[in-house]
Design an enzyme around this catalytic site. Structure first.
Site, mmCIF file in Angstrom:
data_model
loop_
_atom_site.group_PDB
_atom_site.id
_atom_site.type_symbol
_atom_site.label_atom_id
_atom_site.label_comp_id
_atom_site.label_asym_id
_atom_site.label_seq_id
_atom_site.Cartn_x
_atom_site.Cartn_y
_atom_site.Cartn_z
ATOM 1 N N LYS A 1 -1.557 -2.936 -4.175
ATOM 2 C CA LYS A 1 -2.081 -3.906 -3.216
ATOM 3 C C LYS A 1 -3.211 -3.262 -2.426
ATOM 4 O O LYS A 1 -3.092 -2.111 -1.994
ATOM 5 C CB LYS A 1 -0.952 -4.344 -2.273
ATOM 6 N N SER B 1 1.389 -12.632 1.314
ATOM 7 C CA SER B 1 0.053 -12.103 1.122
ATOM 8 C C SER B 1 -0.105 -11.263 -0.143
ATOM 9 O O SER B 1 -1.241 -11.032 -0.571
ATOM 10 C CB SER B 1 -0.338 -11.248 2.337
ATOM 11 N N SER C 1 5.840 -11.443 2.751
ATOM 12 C CA SER C 1 4.679 -11.258 1.870
ATOM 13 C C SER C 1 4.979 -10.605 0.523
ATOM 14 O O SER C 1 4.103 -10.563 -0.342
ATOM 15 C CB SER C 1 3.601 -10.437 2.597
#
Ligand SMILES: [Mg+2]
Ligand SMILES: [Zn+2]
Lengths: 493, 484, 95
Positions: free
Chosen positions: A78, A158, A182
């Site tokens: 990420k 997210s 997330s």
């Protein structure tokens, strides 16, 4: 080639161990898959050369019998994790061109254990969002499609790029971060498994901060076992993070005993929210039945302050974020827009143009609730309610070993849906936020399909630092659900 | 109480000081970067100090210990739980966009400082609190016509902010407060008190009121970096406020700046925009909880502090309040005195230290530790006085020679042949000689109409011996010969 | 709590974010909605409830006082939009 990308992380590891495949082959297959899947926009930065070099180094280590627990396994990171010498954006324009001179603790542990980096994956800007639509680098496409409907869906957020990459079989696993859901919500939206560990289990050092009291790194992969393997490498005490807890890291894979007999599983009655869809309610019941059938005892528990969790979160997280994001000021790194010549105008124009709408919204809310005269009514009140929410869980966990809930109130929605009303978007996290506020571990596993043919997840929550029970129960649930559906992107290409 | 005369009557000034004292530690409050002064720009900066994304603070144990030590030295309450909070504002040399400080729950609560005033009186000034916080970096505005240069070497260095109660009533008291606080910090070894290098700076809160009335609106003059400037700022600010009030105006609660060039304070334009610091507990740090045992352990290692030392010098050594106060004002001078006085007459030692020694020190440019006469040598000189080898008067001459040559007293006495003559035979012969040559003076003495004539005889003996004759022996023999 | 355009401007100034004129009214509305929604917390009696300080039940760790970091000015300014002679450079600050 296709076969290599369809392996689970544990299977790939076992083949590497047996010498039936090299890391170079495995990695090249994934590098090719990443390139082929650019339409998904899952990656912000691809690092194919680095990946192949790491794979070659891994094969060399393996030939000397020096392979680590993740040796040779290609992963997506990420883009909230700082990676040395590799562009790190947090999905924001304001980190334009930022190449850290340091490596986050969690990723350095992955590399220590031999993992291979495919690149940096997309996310909501500064991890603020539940759709991945707030990224400066554009939305990420969910590899799933509604049956008979070609509209592009969001992967959730997210950690949307992580979820999409894992679901599309272009990475064996990925790192995510979870502040209010997330990891879990995008896992649910994309039919994969995502685990948010206990707050303090994984170091936050080198991960771009959103809300410091909530942020937690965790793994996303295609099975509970794969997540357990990744977590073992990601977790651990870090003296550079004052909230990192010094406890031994168990071999989480060994928690997968398949045996939940005698365990008590709680079902919180307050999670039966108004307007919950029938299919989600049915799936939840199905989960209870599976666990009962496996010998666990399912009981109702009460978490009385659940209703207040979301508003509490939407005070605390923006407040912390408003302060955490003050460092993006155009002085030491990232974007600078000079403005009209004064320092303040440089700050204001840089931040005004560098931050997207959702980030601005949250920074303004956070600034407002901390400002003189409002602190007690908002921020301090929220901290008090947070204590009550944590107490609810403590009392429930005095009775039960794990708690079962749906992960999200709906399946994935289309890009453009839910976008006009920030509040409607916030409701996505209704089931994940309470455990975040209490700092507890949780996992989402794919448990079934919606009537539209989209994956739906179930969430298991556990006691602090009892990831092992969460993994054990999730393993049993996973086996019972036997979720083997593939996303349209994979079946149709 | 010092009252100020205005056109319309008397005014009283009310002063409170907030002192930022740099903690003595190797590394910064929340990072492992060095704290030494004067390094190359940004060379003592960690990724944490530069507020790189994802960086986190880790608290330095020594800084906590130093704050506790200081709290104990100020006879203050040590709070078992304190909380680090973020003070949010934007500035070029504040990389995080917030300063980690303590707001609602400081590590140290109320304490006190005893001021030694020039008239020998003492006065107690309350300490409101002491908290730990990060220093900011340094902005250089004079390197470029349109740019400011930023060096973060100081960013994150630990400071103790020590806040007094508004208990001071004159610039002199403020000066005494700062001197005393600095002495205590130096005794404790928690801050070097070096105001020129910025390791101690004061924010000066001043208001004025009619005697007995309620507190007036105060102004805060920021970052004043010498005791003299603090006193000037207070005097200027009080006078300015009185003038404003007497002209029927109102005092604005504002931040002001002391201008070294004009000796005046002026309003800080850049701070006009109302601050709203949005304090909240730093979520990267947990509350700081202190064990009683640790506090006791630290307490057991505290040195004797100025007030106690002064009391001991007065009680055990019989020094005057004035001498004792002068000697304890600096740890170094107190140590020097105690080394000189060890095994000697303390009053004689005090006279020499506060008299000749400090006198020469003040006249020259050297510091105590670099003085050409060290404690051991001064002690040696005093020993020669005590055992009658030299007189007090000769000793001053010897001291001057010691200061200039760096030699010890014995050597100088030897080289210059300054040894006192105490041999009564030698002195008797001299006196006989002088009496024989001075019938006129002998007459005067016998007539008893000139009391000064004894002195004249002593002078003659001293002249003949270049001052080396033992004055006691001379006096005794003179009385015998003349009176006999 | 209803947030008006002036308030949005004031907070944006505090947060050092330059808003475009057309952003202000919509933000006022959105912020009002969100703040109105979070205000449901006021229904809850929290008298005597201690505010949460941290979910981790541990003491703050203390670091030994050693110089273990720094000494890399090049790294510190490596990503700076403007640097000169080892300093960060910003538009002139007027005091
Ligand atoms: Mg202050
Ligand atoms: Zn301060």
């Amino acid at each position: 080639m296709a076969a290599l990308t369809h392996l689970g992380l544990a299977e790939a590891r076992d083949l590497l161990d047996k010498g039936e495949v090299s890391s170079k082959e495995l990695t090249e297959a994934h590098v090719a898959a990443v390139e082929a899947a650019r339409e998904l926009n899952a990656f912000i930065t691809e690092t194919p050369e680095k990946a192949v070099a790491m794979a070659e180094a891994s094969d060399a280590r393996r030939s000397k019998d020096e392979a680590g627990p993740l040796d040779g396994l290609p992963l997506a990171i990420k883009d909230l994790y700082c990676t040395e010498g590799v562009l790190t954006t947090a999905g924001s324009h304001i980190l334009e061109g930022f190449k850290p001179t340091y490596e986050s603790t969690v990723t350095s542990q992955l590399w220590r254990d031999g993992a291979v980096m495919l690149g940096k994956v997309n996310l909501d800007e500064f991890a603020m969002g539940s759709s991945n639509m707030t990224s400066h680098y554009g939305g990420v496409e969910n590899p799933w499609k509604r049956a008979g409907d070609n509209r592009k869906l969001v992967p959730g957020g997210s950690s949307g790029g992580s979820a999409s990459a894992v679901a599309a079989r272009i990475a064996l696993g990925a790192t995510g971060t979870d502040t209010g859901g997330s990891i879990r919500q995008p896992a649910s939206f994309t039919g994969i498994t995502g685990l948010k560990p206990t707050y303090g289990r994984c170091s936050r050092w080198g991960i771009v901060a959103f809300a410091s009291s909530l942020d937690q790194a965790g793994p996303m992969a295609r099975s509970v076992r794969d997540c357990a393997i990744l977590l073992r490498s990601m977790a651990g005490h870090d003296p550079k993070d004052s909230t990192s807890v010094d406890r031994p890291v168990p071999n989480y894979e060994q928690a997968l005993t398949g045996d939940v007999r005698g365990l008590k599983i709680g079902v919180p009655k307050e999670y039966r929210v108004d307007g919950m869809s029938d299919e989600i309610e049915k799936l939840w019941q199905q989960g209870c039945d599976w666990l009962t059938a496996a010998g666990a005892e399912v009981v109702e528990v009460t978490l009385p302050h659940t209703h207040y969790a979301l508003p509490t979160y939407y005070i605390i997280a923006p407040a912390e974020a408003s302060s955490n994001l003050a460092r993006y000021d155009g002085v030491r790194y990232g974007l600078r827009i000079e403005g009209e010549g004064s320092l303040d105008s440089m700050y204001e124009t840089t931040r005004g143009e560098g931050f997207g709408d959702e980030v601005i919204r949250r920074v303004l809310i956070g600034t407002y609730v901390l400002s003189a005269g409002y602190y007690d009514a908002y921020y301090n009140k929220a901290r008090q309610v947070r204590s009550l929410i944590a107490k609810d869980f403590a009392e429930a966990f005095a009775e039960v070993d794990a708690i079962l809930t749906p992960t999200a109130p709906s399946a994935a929605f289309a890009m453009g849906e839910n976008m006009d009303d920030p509040l409607a978007m916030y409701l996505n996290d209704v089931f994940t936020v309470p455990a975040s506020l209490a700092g507890l571990p949780g996992v989402s596993i794919p448990a079934g399909l919606s009537s539209e043919g989209l994956p739906l997840g179930l969430q298991l929550l556990g006691r602090a630092f009892d990831e092992e029970t969460v993994i054990r129960v999730a393993g049993v649930l996973e086996e019972a659900a036997a979720f083997d559906h593939l996303p349209a992107y994979v079946t149709e290409g | 109480m010092a009252l100020l005369k205005g056109r319309s009557g008397e005014w009283e000034m009310v002063i409170g000081l907030e002192v930022h004292a740099q903690v003595i530690s190797e590394s910064k409050l929340f990072s492992g970067a060095s704290t030494t002064f004067g390094a190359k720009p940004n060379s003592q900066v960690s990724l944490v100090d530069a507020a790189m994304p994802g960086m986190l603070p880790v608290l330095n144990e020594q800084c906590v210990r130093q704050a506790i030590r200081t709290g104990l030295g100020l006879k203050a309450k040590i709070n078992r739980t304190s909380v680090f909070e973020r003070k949010n504002y934007f500035y070029a040399d504040l990389p995080q966009g917030y300063q980690i400080s303590q707001f609602l729950h400081p590590i140290v609560g109320e304490g006190e400082i005893l001021l030694d005033l020039p008239d020998g009186e003492t006065r107690t000034v309350g300490i409101e609190r002491l908290h730990l916080e990060q220093d900011a970096g340094k902005s250089l505005h004079d390197q470029h016509p349109s740019k400011t240069f930023v060096d973060l070497n100081r960013s994150g260095v630990a400071l103790m902010e020590i806040v007094s109660k508004p208990d001071m009533r004159s610039a002199e008291e403020a000066g005494a407060y700062l001197r005393k606080l600095r002495a205590i910090l130096r005794y404790l070894g928690t801050c070097d008190g070096n105001m020129e290098e910025g390791s101690m700076r004061a924010d000066v809160n001043v208001s004025v009121r009619r005697p007995g009335e309620e507190l007036g609106t105060r102004t805060e003059t920021k970052n004043v970096n010498s005791i003299r400037f603090v006193q000037l700022a207070i005097e200027h600010e009080a006078a300015r406020q009185i003038e404003v009030l007497e002209d029927g105006g109102e005092i604005a609660q504002e931040t002001r700046l002391f201008d070294i060039k004009t000796g005046a304070t002026r309003s800080m334009r850049s701070k006009e925009f109302a601050h709203d610091y949005r304090y909240f507990p730093d979520p990267d740090l947990l509350p700081l909880e202190l064990d009683e045992a640790w506090i006791e352990e630290i307490g057991a290692t505290l040195p004797e502090l100025p007030d106690e030392k002064k009391a001991r010098l007065m009680q055990d050594m019989g020094l005057s309040a004035y001498d004792a106060g002068v000697l304890v004002a600096e740890q170094e001078s107190a140590d020097f005195f105690e080394a000189v006085a060890k095994g000697r007459d303390p009053k004689l030692a005090a006279n020499w230290v506060t008299g000749e020694f400090f006198g020469y020190l003040n006249k020259s440019d050297v510091t105590l530790s670099d003085a050409p006469v060290n404690a051991e040598r001064l002690g040696g000189l005093i020993d020669l006085i005590a055992d009658g080898t030299i007189s007090n008067r000769i000793a001053k001459e010897v001291f001057e020679a010691m200061w200039e040559s760096g030699k010890d007293a014995g050597t100088i006495v030897e080289e210059k042949g300054l040894k006192q003559i105490s041999d009564s035979g030698e002195i008797e012969a001299l006196i006989d000689d002088i009496i024989a040559k001075s019938p006129e003076q002998v007459e005067q003495y016998k007539a008893g109409d000139n009391p000064k004539v004894v002195g004249w005889f002593v002078g003659q003996v001293m002249k003949a011996t270049q001052g080396k004759a033992n004055p006691g022996v001379v006096n005794q023999l003179l009385k015998q010969k003349l009176g006999g | 709590m209803s947030v008006d355009k002036d308030t949005v401007e004031r907070i944006a100034k505090l947060a050092r974010i330059r808003l475009k004129e057309e952003q202000k009214e919509p933000l006022a509305k959105e912020l009002s909605n969100i703040l109105g929604w979070v205000e449901q917390l006021s229904q809850l009696d929290t008298e005597g409830v201690p505010p949460m300080t941290s979910v981790v039940e541990m003491r703050i760790p203390l670091r030994k006082d050693e110089v273990s970091d720094g000494g890399y000015p090049d790294k510190v300014t490596a990503n700076a939009p403007e640097a000169s002679h080892g300093f960060y450079v910003v538009p002139k600050v007027v005091e």
